[in-house]
Design an enzyme around this catalytic site. Sequence first.
Site, short mmCIF file in Angstrom:
data_model
loop_
_atom_site.label_atom_id
_atom_site.label_comp_id
_atom_site.label_asym_id
_atom_site.label_seq_id
_atom_site.Cartn_x
_atom_site.Cartn_y
_atom_site.Cartn_z
N GLY A 1 0.82 -1.21 0.00
CA GLY A 1 0.00 0.00 0.00
C GLY A 1 0.85 1.26 0.00
O GLY A 1 1.82 1.36 0.76
N THR B 1 5.29 1.88 5.94
CA THR B 1 3.92 1.38 6.16
C THR B 1 3.16 2.33 7.06
O THR B 1 3.65 2.71 8.14
CB THR B 1 3.88 -0.04 6.76
OG1 THR B 1 2.53 -0.38 7.06
CG2 THR B 1 4.73 -0.19 8.00
N ASP C 1 0.70 1.42 8.56
CA ASP C 1 0.24 0.56 9.66
C ASP C 1 1.16 0.62 10.87
O ASP C 1 0.77 0.22 11.98
CB ASP C 1 0.12 -0.89 9.20
CG ASP C 1 -0.97 -1.07 8.16
OD1 ASP C 1 -2.01 -0.40 8.28
OD2 ASP C 1 -0.79 -1.87 7.23
N ARG D 1 -5.64 -3.73 10.18
CA ARG D 1 -6.17 -5.09 10.20
C ARG D 1 -5.98 -5.75 11.57
O ARG D 1 -6.93 -6.14 12.23
CB ARG D 1 -5.48 -5.92 9.12
CG ARG D 1 -5.96 -7.37 9.02
CD ARG D 1 -5.11 -8.13 8.01
NE ARG D 1 -5.00 -7.42 6.77
CZ ARG D 1 -5.91 -7.46 5.80
NH1 ARG D 1 -6.99 -8.19 5.96
NH2 ARG D 1 -5.73 -6.77 4.69
N LEU E 1 -7.88 7.70 1.57
CA LEU E 1 -7.57 9.09 1.87
C LEU E 1 -6.46 9.20 2.91
O LEU E 1 -5.60 10.08 2.84
CB LEU E 1 -8.82 9.81 2.37
CG LEU E 1 -9.95 9.99 1.35
CD1 LEU E 1 -11.20 10.51 2.05
CD2 LEU E 1 -9.53 10.92 0.24
N GLN E 2 -6.47 8.29 3.89
CA GLN E 2 -5.51 8.39 4.99
C GLN E 2 -4.08 8.08 4.57
O GLN E 2 -3.13 8.46 5.25
CB GLN E 2 -5.93 7.49 6.15
CG GLN E 2 -6.04 6.02 5.82
CD GLN E 2 -7.07 5.31 6.68
OE1 GLN E 2 -6.90 5.21 7.89
NE2 GLN E 2 -8.13 4.82 6.07
#
Length: 408
Positions: free
Chosen positions: A12, A141, A143, A191, A300-301
């Site tokens: 991503g 990332t 995340d 996730r 968007l984030q």
Amino acid sequence: MKGNIVVGQSGGPTAVINSSVAGVYAQAKKLGVNKVYGMVHGIEGFLEDQLCDLDEYLSDPAGIERLKRTPSAFLGSCRFKMPKIEGNEEIYEKIFSIMEKHDIECLFYCGGNDSMDTVKMLSDYAAAHGKSQRFVGVPKTIDNDLPITDHCPGYGSAAKYIATSMKEIIRDNESFGAKKPTIVIVEIMGRNAGWLTAAAALSKDDDCAGPDAIFLPERDFDMDKFMAKVKELAVSKSSVVIAVSEGVHDANGTYVCEMGREVAVDAFGHKQMSGTAAMLAEKIAAEIGYKTRAIEFSTLQRAAAHIASLTDINEAFQVGADAVKAAERGETAMMITLDRNGDDPYQCGTSAHDIHDIANVERKVPDEWITADGMGLNENYEKYARPLIMGELIPLFINGVPGHLVRK
């Protein structure tokens, strides 16, 4: 370095992954590297010999500045899982033959958990077969779930966008002062690790109370307690705003977003998350009767370069540059880590760490940073995250909107 190098992007995108490419390029040129190639769509494109010459875009310093302000993956990304080595040697040999064809001695890969696994496997194959090429991972990332490193480039900018948007949503929802409460559920990526959703807590300031509750996947989601919390908040507030991770799940491991429906699976076997906020908003409206609104930040984030963190941009550039320095020292099978060495003022350096300690390991939000009721974050998280969202880099506006560097 005597040969050429190649850099790729995987997984991503983020608002600052291109800054890492800029860092790789700038440092390589400083060291006298002849050709800096870019993989077009990561290792998947590289297997098809799809390369671009970054001199075409970055030889002028203005190109680097524009790239640093460009979101997403300038080179193109991919979600390609390298197969296990045994029985698939021809795929690995093809990668090395393409490297030899273009006289590439070092490969740099910008990405997260799965991308670092690619670096590990290519490094392992090279070591087992006497190959001289070197491989270095450049962390990326939103995340923020890579281990060892204090934090990951991409996270600070995503957190800044989330905190800003949450503050604006709270302001909007408060504006009507309706007698009947309006419940807003904001779904944020994440996730298994709740780092992004935790960033909603950063919206709290002197002029904003912050979200009324935050639910992370680190804690099992209890639907009854959630509904009870909504009812409790609605007794005293006309505006209720709640942040939830897309990956919140019950004690049995069932994701809220898959309750009552099937979800798709990607190339890595990951369930594709979406619909958590919508499901919860519908349940509240149906069972309690409150007005609800579901908001999903989605891409968007990770694409909001117009409000990227300058700290994040600079650190993304630095890890790219320091990856080249590590390769120049002869290091391979490494990932560059960000090492915090001061909070007041914030200071952070880098080092190179063995990729085998990093690939396929997921770091979650520390339990001690989550409030006792499991519905918020405490001051330890803010102390950790606030420095990462500081500073801005003004976009280069063209015709009223930000201008980007686009590959031909």
